[in-house]
Design an enzyme around this catalytic site. Structure first.
Site, short mmCIF file in Angstrom:
data_model
loop_
_atom_site.label_atom_id
_atom_site.label_comp_id
_atom_site.label_asym_id
_atom_site.label_seq_id
_atom_site.Cartn_x
_atom_site.Cartn_y
_atom_site.Cartn_z
N GLU A 8 0.85 -1.21 -0.12
CA GLU A 8 0.16 0.03 0.12
C GLU A 8 1.01 1.34 -0.11
O GLU A 8 1.85 1.23 0.79
CB GLU A 8 -1.05 -0.12 1.24
CG GLU A 8 -1.62 -1.14 1.45
CD GLU A 8 -2.19 -1.37 2.82
OE1 GLU A 8 -2.80 -0.24 3.38
OE2 GLU A 8 -2.20 -2.57 3.54
N ARG A 66 -6.65 -1.48 -5.49
CA ARG A 66 -7.53 -0.46 -4.83
C ARG A 66 -7.02 0.62 -4.74
O ARG A 66 -5.75 1.03 -4.54
CB ARG A 66 -8.10 -1.09 -3.43
CG ARG A 66 -8.96 -0.09 -2.79
CD ARG A 66 -9.65 -1.03 -1.55
NE ARG A 66 -10.53 0.03 -0.95
CZ ARG A 66 -11.47 0.63 -1.22
NH1 ARG A 66 -12.22 0.25 -2.28
NH2 ARG A 66 -12.36 1.62 -0.63
N TYR A 68 -7.94 4.74 -3.06
CA TYR A 68 -8.97 5.58 -2.35
C TYR A 68 -8.06 6.59 -1.67
O TYR A 68 -7.25 6.81 -1.74
CB TYR A 68 -9.69 4.73 -1.40
CG TYR A 68 -8.69 3.98 -0.23
CD1 TYR A 68 -8.43 4.54 0.78
CD2 TYR A 68 -7.98 2.78 -0.98
CE1 TYR A 68 -7.51 3.76 1.68
CE2 TYR A 68 -7.20 2.08 0.13
CZ TYR A 68 -6.75 2.69 1.34
OH TYR A 68 -5.95 2.15 2.11
N ASP A 70 -7.23 8.80 1.66
CA ASP A 70 -7.07 8.58 3.11
C ASP A 70 -6.28 9.82 3.85
O ASP A 70 -5.12 9.93 3.38
CB ASP A 70 -5.93 7.05 3.48
CG ASP A 70 -5.66 6.76 4.72
OD1 ASP A 70 -6.49 7.41 5.57
OD2 ASP A 70 -4.70 6.05 5.27
N GLU A 75 -4.26 6.82 -1.67
CA GLU A 75 -3.51 5.68 -1.48
C GLU A 75 -3.92 4.62 -2.43
O GLU A 75 -4.89 4.23 -2.93
CB GLU A 75 -3.84 5.14 0.04
CG GLU A 75 -3.27 3.77 0.36
CD GLU A 75 -3.24 3.59 2.11
OE1 GLU A 75 -3.00 2.24 2.28
OE2 GLU A 75 -3.59 4.42 2.66
N TRP A 437 -11.92 -7.51 -0.55
CA TRP A 437 -10.73 -8.09 -0.85
C TRP A 437 -11.03 -9.56 -0.92
O TRP A 437 -10.39 -10.46 -1.63
CB TRP A 437 -9.42 -7.85 0.15
CG TRP A 437 -8.95 -6.55 0.02
CD1 TRP A 437 -8.95 -5.58 0.87
CD2 TRP A 437 -8.10 -6.12 -0.90
NE1 TRP A 437 -8.34 -4.34 0.41
CE2 TRP A 437 -7.77 -4.68 -0.74
CE3 TRP A 437 -7.30 -6.58 -1.86
CZ2 TRP A 437 -6.91 -3.90 -1.65
CZ3 TRP A 437 -6.66 -5.96 -2.96
CH2 TRP A 437 -6.15 -4.58 -2.39
#
Length: 480
Positions: A8, A66, A68, A70, A75, A437
């Protein structure tokens, strides 16, 4: 590697002087909206994931990963990858998605995304988190955890991204920091911000290992090791070493092959001491009172990995060879690692600038150079102007895969998830969905659980999506 791994990455956003700085949090949102609404890179969430992730805050991508928002940052979480080459390629896909968005929006000359971990102006930090799937039966006794912490604290000698200066964040008990000598340059961007060895709460008590037990898989078979200590690497070669060596050590852990009597007296303090040591001797104290160099620690792990994991696969052999190459070069030939080890590359650039411009290490110019090293724009990022040696250049070039932004890994459950993402992209389907997930769902009652990350679930997803359902025309997109 043969281990499910994901990474990540949080990105900083840097604006030019021409761009109003009130837009520093608007641009991450603009780019997120562009990717899901215009570029059709994925499908947006229709539901709350938690109180900080409302509908429309992000979503899953066609590559199985993914993206999004944050706390003001974008992220990007890579899809689950089984092999090292894939993991590095899909980590780079995050850079490609963001940079291509800025180009499409005509903002690439005014807005930059920075893949680093510190804000020099506020002292804040943002993360690069690693996730490793492990067997549930793996033993995490205090000696085993202590040995793992020793590896993680010392691996920064080849995984650190380097930084100018220092930070002195308050620990969880809010004790004021002790006065410290000025630090010009250090190995790791995250070292100063790690205040615990193992802890659950991420935001205000960053630990080397995050302790929450959230496997995102069948909890009876698997656990997920979540690491907060790592820097974001510009060098794909360094990223491969970071992930690959850690995966090897986890295999040693699962097989009961970790070295003995190699537990640090204080893993957090040792992490900081190694990062800040200008002599590059990197001596740490063990629990038994002895001292040892970080380089010698890494050689111990390397020897055991060579003994027990050597010849298990071509990828493992590549990793072991390059791990050894880097450990040999660090004390004897830094120049061989330019373009491969980020902190060495960055310090080489900074040293040249200090010498040519005759400035001191506290000059603000150096912080600007530090940031520009991490600019993901190939036209502007200083990393891209460095020419590494053949070994490193071949790897760095081999993992840049344009298709990784929209084609998932073919050998993990990211493949099945990506099929669901493509299906729900169709606005005409009108079916409320939830993508996670480890599951997908149509409306709130019909779930497909995907508990084994090693399975693709391609056939199961196809059958699940083909089931007849009543279309709910009243369902409204979260991003409308």
């Amino acid at each position: 590697m043969d281990r499910i791994v994901g990474i990540e990455t949080e990105y900083g956003c840097l604006l030019s002087e021409e761009e109003p700085h009130v837009n520093s949090e608007l641009w991450p949102a603009k780019v997120k909206n562009y990717l899901f609404r215009k570029a059709d890179a994925g499908t947006i969430d229709l539901h709350y994931r938690d109180y900080e992730e409302p509908p429309g805050n992000g979503g899953f991508l066609l590559n199985g990963g993914r993206l999004y928002l944050d706390m003001g940052h974008i992220e990007y979480a890579s899809p689950e990858c089984l092999h090292l080459h894939d993991l590095v390629a899909y980590e780079l896909a995050g850079d490609d998605l963001l940079q291509s968005s800025l180009v499409a929006l005509g903002a690439e000359d005014r807005v930059s995304f920075i893949k680093n971990n510190v804000d020099h102006h506020t002292g804040a930090t943002f993360g690069c988190h690693e996730n490793y799937l492990m067997k549930r039966e793996a033993q995490f006794t205090p000696p085993i955890l202590g040995t793992l912490l020793t590896f993680l604290a010392t691996r920064q000698i080849f995984t650190g991204a380097g930084r100018v200066g220092q930070s002195n964040p308050l620990a969880f008990d809010f004790e004021p920091p002790r006065p410290e000598a000025q630090v010009n340059f250090q190995l790791s961007q995250r070292a100063d911000h790690i205040v615990n060895d193992i802890y659950q709460w991420v935001q205000f008590n960053r630990a080397i290992i995050n302790a929450r037990d959230e496997p995102l898989a069948d909890y009876r078979k698997y656990r997920r090791l979540h690491l907060l200590i790592g820097d974001s690497n510009m060098s794909p070669y360094a990223n491969a070493l970071k992930i690959g060596t850690t995966a090897c050590v986890l295999s040693l852990l699962e097989e009961g092959r970790l070295p003995r009597n190699l537990v640090l007296a204080d893993a957090v303090q040792s992490t900081r001491d190694i990062s800040r040591d200008p002599t590059q001797r990197w001596i740490v104290r063990l629990e038994n009172g002895k001292t040892i160099g970080a380089l010698d620690v890494q050689w111990e792990f390397h020897h055991l990995a060579q003994k027990y994991l050597g010849n298990s696969s071509a990828e493992t052999n590549w990793l072991l060879e390059n791990w050894g190459f880097v450990l040999e070069a660090i004390p004897h030939n830094h120049h061989a690692l330019i373009g491969g080890v980020d902190w060495i590359t960055k310090k080489w650039l900074l040293d040249a600038f200090v010498e040519s411009e005759r400035v001191s290490w506290d000059d603000p110019w150096l912080q600007s150079i530090d940031l520009e090293y991490h600019n993901i724009d190939p036209r502007r990022g200083l990393f891209f102007g460095v020419t590494p040696g053949k070994r490193i250049a071949e790897w760095n070039n081999s993992v840049r895969r344009p298709s990784a932004t929209h084609v998932p890994p073919a050998n993990t459950r990211a493949s099945g998830r990506a099929r669901a993402v493509a299906f729900f992209q169709s606005r005409a389907c009108g079916i409320p969905y939830v993508i996670n997930w480890d599951s997908i769902a149509c409306d709130s009652r019909d779930f497909l659980v995907m508990g084994n990350p090693f399975e693709t679930y391609n056939d199961e997803v196809e059958r699940f999506l083909a089931k007849p359902r009543t279309t709910n025309a009243a369902v409204d997109d979260a991003d409308r």
